[in-house]
Design a protein around this motif. Sequence first.
Motif, PDB file in Angstrom:
ATOM      1  N   PHE A 178     -16.605   7.091  -5.839  1.00  0.00           N
ATOM      2  CA  PHE A 178     -17.631   6.076  -5.593  1.00  0.00           C
ATOM      3  C   PHE A 178     -17.094   4.989  -4.645  1.00  0.00           C
ATOM      4  N   ILE A 179     -15.855   4.534  -4.888  1.00  0.00           N
ATOM      5  CA  ILE A 179     -15.226   3.540  -4.012  1.00  0.00           C
ATOM      6  C   ILE A 179     -14.988   4.135  -2.628  1.00  0.00           C
ATOM      7  N   SER A 180     -14.533   5.379  -2.599  1.00  0.00           N
ATOM      8  CA  SER A 180     -14.257   6.051  -1.327  1.00  0.00           C
ATOM      9  C   SER A 180     -15.509   6.132  -0.461  1.00  0.00           C
ATOM     10  N   CYS A 181     -16.627   6.441  -1.086  1.00  0.00           N
ATOM     11  CA  CYS A 181     -17.894   6.533  -0.339  1.00  0.00           C
ATOM     12  C   CYS A 181     -18.209   5.232   0.379  1.00  0.00           C
TER      13      CYS A 181
ATOM     14  N   LEU B 235     -13.255  -2.114 -10.607  1.00  0.00           N
ATOM     15  CA  LEU B 235     -12.404  -3.294 -10.465  1.00  0.00           C
ATOM     16  C   LEU B 235     -10.938  -2.950 -10.723  1.00  0.00           C
ATOM     17  N   ARG B 236     -10.654  -2.217 -11.779  1.00  0.00           N
ATOM     18  CA  ARG B 236      -9.273  -1.858 -12.115  1.00  0.00           C
ATOM     19  C   ARG B 236      -8.638  -1.009 -11.015  1.00  0.00           C
ATOM     20  N   ILE B 237      -9.411  -0.093 -10.452  1.00  0.00           N
ATOM     21  CA  ILE B 237      -8.884   0.768  -9.372  1.00  0.00           C
ATOM     22  C   ILE B 237      -8.563  -0.068  -8.136  1.00  0.00           C
ATOM     23  N   LEU B 238      -9.465  -0.975  -7.772  1.00  0.00           N
ATOM     24  CA  LEU B 238      -9.247  -1.814  -6.597  1.00  0.00           C
ATOM     25  C   LEU B 238      -8.068  -2.764  -6.792  1.00  0.00           C
ATOM     26  N   GLU B 239      -7.850  -3.187  -8.027  1.00  0.00           N
ATOM     27  CA  GLU B 239      -6.705  -4.063  -8.304  1.00  0.00           C
ATOM     28  C   GLU B 239      -5.379  -3.355  -8.039  1.00  0.00           C
ATOM     29  N   THR B 240      -5.313  -2.065  -8.281  1.00  0.00           N
ATOM     30  CA  THR B 240      -4.065  -1.346  -8.023  1.00  0.00           C
ATOM     31  C   THR B 240      -3.741  -1.300  -6.537  1.00  0.00           C
ATOM     32  N   CYS B 241      -4.760  -1.527  -5.698  1.00  0.00           N
ATOM     33  CA  CYS B 241      -4.568  -1.552  -4.239  1.00  0.00           C
ATOM     34  C   CYS B 241      -4.621  -2.972  -3.696  1.00  0.00           C
ATOM     35  N   ALA B 242      -4.606  -3.956  -4.593  1.00  0.00           N
ATOM     36  CA  ALA B 242      -4.650  -5.375  -4.206  1.00  0.00           C
ATOM     37  C   ALA B 242      -5.862  -5.697  -3.333  1.00  0.00           C
ATOM     38  N   PHE B 243      -6.946  -4.957  -3.525  1.00  0.00           N
ATOM     39  CA  PHE B 243      -8.174  -5.164  -2.755  1.00  0.00           C
ATOM     40  C   PHE B 243      -7.898  -5.143  -1.252  1.00  0.00           C
ATOM     41  N   ASP B 244      -6.932  -4.340  -0.851  1.00  0.00           N
ATOM     42  CA  ASP B 244      -6.537  -4.270   0.558  1.00  0.00           C
ATOM     43  C   ASP B 244      -7.427  -3.257   1.277  1.00  0.00           C
ATOM     44  N   HIS B 245      -8.485  -3.756   1.900  1.00  0.00           N
ATOM     45  CA  HIS B 245      -9.464  -2.867   2.528  1.00  0.00           C
ATOM     46  C   HIS B 245      -9.022  -2.363   3.899  1.00  0.00           C
ATOM     47  N   ARG B 246      -7.825  -2.762   4.322  1.00  0.00           N
ATOM     48  CA  ARG B 246      -7.275  -2.179   5.556  1.00  0.00           C
ATOM     49  C   ARG B 246      -6.866  -0.733   5.326  1.00  0.00           C
TER      50      ARG B 246
ATOM     51  N   PRO C  76       0.790  -1.235   0.000  1.00  0.00           N
ATOM     52  CA  PRO C  76       0.000   0.000   0.000  1.00  0.00           C
ATOM     53  C   PRO C  76       0.820   1.282   0.000  1.00  0.00           C
ATOM     54  N   TYR C  77       2.069   1.209   0.472  1.00  0.00           N
ATOM     55  CA  TYR C  77       2.900   2.409   0.511  1.00  0.00           C
ATOM     56  C   TYR C  77       4.213   2.144  -0.222  1.00  0.00           C
ATOM     57  N   LEU C  78       4.620   3.105  -1.029  1.00  0.00           N
ATOM     58  CA  LEU C  78       5.834   3.020  -1.825  1.00  0.00           C
ATOM     59  C   LEU C  78       6.713   4.228  -1.535  1.00  0.00           C
ATOM     60  N   THR C  79       7.992   4.129  -1.849  1.00  0.00           N
ATOM     61  CA  THR C  79       8.881   5.282  -1.677  1.00  0.00           C
ATOM     62  C   THR C  79       8.767   6.213  -2.876  1.00  0.00           C
ATOM     63  N   LYS C  80       9.343   7.404  -2.760  1.00  0.00           N
ATOM     64  CA  LYS C  80       9.295   8.372  -3.854  1.00  0.00           C
ATOM     65  C   LYS C  80       9.917   7.810  -5.129  1.00  0.00           C
ATOM     66  N   GLU C  81      11.078   7.178  -4.979  1.00  0.00           N
ATOM     67  CA  GLU C  81      11.766   6.637  -6.147  1.00  0.00           C
ATOM     68  C   GLU C  81      11.015   5.455  -6.749  1.00  0.00           C
ATOM     69  N   GLN C  82      10.369   4.658  -5.923  1.00  0.00           N
ATOM     70  CA  GLN C  82       9.573   3.551  -6.442  1.00  0.00           C
ATOM     71  C   GLN C  82       8.392   4.063  -7.264  1.00  0.00           C
ATOM     72  N   ILE C  83       7.730   5.096  -6.762  1.00  0.00           N
ATOM     73  CA  ILE C  83       6.612   5.697  -7.494  1.00  0.00           C
ATOM     74  C   ILE C  83       7.100   6.278  -8.817  1.00  0.00           C
ATOM     75  N   LYS C  84       8.213   6.982  -8.753  1.00  0.00           N
ATOM     76  CA  LYS C  84       8.778   7.608  -9.953  1.00  0.00           C
ATOM     77  C   LYS C  84       9.114   6.558 -11.010  1.00  0.00           C
ATOM     78  N   ARG C  85       9.678   5.427 -10.556  1.00  0.00           N
ATOM     79  CA  ARG C  85      10.045   4.369 -11.520  1.00  0.00           C
ATOM     80  C   ARG C  85       8.813   3.737 -12.143  1.00  0.00           C
ATOM     81  N   ALA C  86       7.811   3.447 -11.335  1.00  0.00           N
ATOM     82  CA  ALA C  86       6.592   2.833 -11.866  1.00  0.00           C
ATOM     83  C   ALA C  86       5.892   3.770 -12.850  1.00  0.00           C
ATOM     84  N   GLN C  87       5.930   5.075 -12.568  1.00  0.00           N
ATOM     85  CA  GLN C  87       5.241   6.037 -13.424  1.00  0.00           C
ATOM     86  C   GLN C  87       5.954   6.294 -14.744  1.00  0.00           C
TER      87      GLN C  87
END
Length: 326
Positions: free
Chosen positions: A91-94, A136-147, A15-26
């Motif tokens: 919608f998911i946030s709600c 579904l695609r949005i939830l997949e990016t968070c691995a359906f981690d509802h914590r 659920p949490y990535l470092t700045k460089e990890q985010i930059k690389r993925a993007q």
Amino acid sequence: MSATVYESQLTLSRPYLTKEQIKRAQKNTIPDRRTYNQKRISVFKFLCDICVQLKFPRKTLEVAMYFYQRYYVFNKFETEMCYDVATSCLFISCKQVETVKKVGDLCSASLKLRNSAKVTSEKLETYKTRIVQMELRILETCAFDHRINNTVHIDEYIVKIGRELSLDYNVCHLAWLIAFDVIKLELLLIVPQHTIALAVLKIACELLENVQWPNIRYNLFESDEDSVNEAYVSVINFFINVFDICDLKNHLPENLTSISVERFIKLKAKVGEDKGLKENISSIEKDKYLIEERDYKIRERRYVLDRKRVAEEAMPAGPSGAKRSK
């Protein structure tokens, strides 16, 4: 009879990535960073307007921005789709924070705010289908981690931690104002909300005169010094770069109008550049989670919260011939 061979993708929740990890993925998802940043601010205002119209609390906006920014770490950014993605994130946030609204109400508000032509029932139904399909695609990016984003929210923890540390009302009020701008930042993807709350409370103390930030052990608040410093420096840098157009500048209480960009520059000079989370840059290019684009053509995609499950799946396939991949 030949053995059945199939391909299965297993993803561990991170659920949490470092700045460089985010930059690389993007690098795989955001071709023009400037355009993305400009649209992110526009989307933030768009979501704010919907939240005001539908009377949602700040936590609904905060979680929507987490999902929105997380989505574009692993999915290609397209300007014409970003408002649809944002609506689906809201919608998911709600549902996540239990400020439930019918998808039709959200879609109607979204279309009207975007100055869409007359919203017919047919157009609304088509748009509702599109928003639900994106979920579904949005939830997949968070691995359906509802914590994630379930019970911890920045503004609520500003109040709780402020009370625990016996901080003055003015400190908590200023931290609450600062935190509204923080919702726009990718910091939401780097450290959890209670850590951000500690950082903005510290900044508020240092901006106010005759107020001392207490010497505390961050582990008592389920955090650590490096994480708090990461949030602290990120927030300070944001206000140094965009103070003239931030929300904080336009909403300062009358007794705090002396706060300016120079104050943030002084705070940055005190803390220096080397504070924050330490990153192992060399390992990033070996991390398939970050360097490989998501393959949504694989039919079986599974998500787990425990690293042990990933290790078990990595074991050689048995005599059945099943093929497992991560």
